[in-house]
Design an enzyme around this catalytic site. Sequence first.
Site, PDB file in Angstrom:
ATOM      1  N   LYS A   1      -0.931  11.408  -3.071  1.00  0.00           N
ATOM      2  CA  LYS A   1      -0.867  11.199  -4.515  1.00  0.00           C
ATOM      3  C   LYS A   1      -2.069  10.404  -5.017  1.00  0.00           C
ATOM      4  O   LYS A   1      -2.737   9.719  -4.246  1.00  0.00           O
ATOM      5  CB  LYS A   1       0.444  10.508  -4.899  1.00  0.00           C
TER       6      LYS A   1
ATOM      7  N   LYS B   1      -5.445   4.362  -6.862  1.00  0.00           N
ATOM      8  CA  LYS B   1      -6.663   3.641  -7.178  1.00  0.00           C
ATOM      9  C   LYS B   1      -7.355   3.104  -5.936  1.00  0.00           C
ATOM     10  O   LYS B   1      -8.521   2.754  -5.966  1.00  0.00           O
ATOM     11  CB  LYS B   1      -6.314   2.443  -8.072  1.00  0.00           C
TER      12      LYS B   1
ATOM     13  N   LYS C   1       2.766  -8.512   4.137  1.00  0.00           N
ATOM     14  CA  LYS C   1       1.683  -9.284   3.501  1.00  0.00           C
ATOM     15  C   LYS C   1       1.187 -10.383   4.428  1.00  0.00           C
ATOM     16  O   LYS C   1      -0.011 -10.651   4.504  1.00  0.00           O
ATOM     17  CB  LYS C   1       2.172  -9.884   2.186  1.00  0.00           C
TER      18      LYS C   1
END
Length: 332
Positions: free
Chosen positions: A195, A198, A115
């Site tokens: 897979k 979103k 991050k």
Amino acid sequence: MSSKPILTSGIRPTGEIHLGNYYGALNNLVELQQSYEAYFFIVDIHSLTTHPNPEHLSRNVLEVARNYLAAGLDPEQSTFYTQSSIAAEICELHTYLSMVMPLGDLMRCPTFKEKAKRHPDNVNYGLVGYPVLMTADILIHKGRIVPVGEDQLVHLEIARTIVRRFNQLYGEVFPEPQPVEENAVRIPSLNAQGKMSKSDQADSYISMGDEPDAVRQKIRRAFSDPTRAYKHQPGNPTKEGCNVYHLHSYFTDPAKLAETAYKCRRAEIGCAECKTVLAESILSLVEPFQTKRAGLADDYVLEVLRHGGRKAKESAGKVIAEVREAIGLRMF
Ligand code: TRP
């Protein structure tokens, strides 16, 4: 008091859910609610690391709560609340836990490093402490079981480190939480690229909020067997050979699927007909969810969360009292 093991599970307040999330969450929820004394909470405080817009945050919390209730979370059987409804207890415990957690380990944590690399302009104190706050979520109810995806295993290792160090200093206050691998179903994306996710383009996944016609259209355009160019050619209905068959394997009942595969192999039906069957199978999951969801008024959802918040506060209060006693904050 229930004698079932205590389970804690944090839910990120991100609005929309797709078919893959729903399918995985639904199966997990139903199982977990019955086998454990479960605490499910929406981690709104954690989400502040990325400074969400305040209106969006409160709306998302409500939407996520509504999704879980529509998916079958039973607020009588489990305790369902927002993390901020026990903010005082969570933040207090977080502070105590932060005193035993070595900073070096937190800064070496791979999720933190990733991050920090991705958003170098927002490496805040809360981000480094994210796993400590998560540990507080678990320990505030003395959680033993934590269902986690693979990405969260490192955080659970940190939680276990904290428990060992805390208990070494202050006695056996907390159990060491154990991860249980989430039933990781990987529903394939409609374009056969990994897979369903979103973060990919909108036509690669079915949103649980999609209108029935949008679902049908997305399925019509889904990637199927690349070797079957013409309808008169026999198809190859296997998970590896055809993405649409792979999707069918999750959503279409076995008898119907066997019949469809048989006709595909004999070139009696083409991909269009096969996709119509798939669309209806998926809609038989999506439509009842949407109906149930639409029937959950804001007031009801809020009342459920308030009720859960009260139950969570009671449990948290006991643990905080015990922790204060153990560490020697016992003047009053
Ligand atoms: N970190 C988890 C995630 O990103 C969410 C979470 C916060 C959590 N606190 C938790 C999960 C406690 C389990 C237990 O998905």
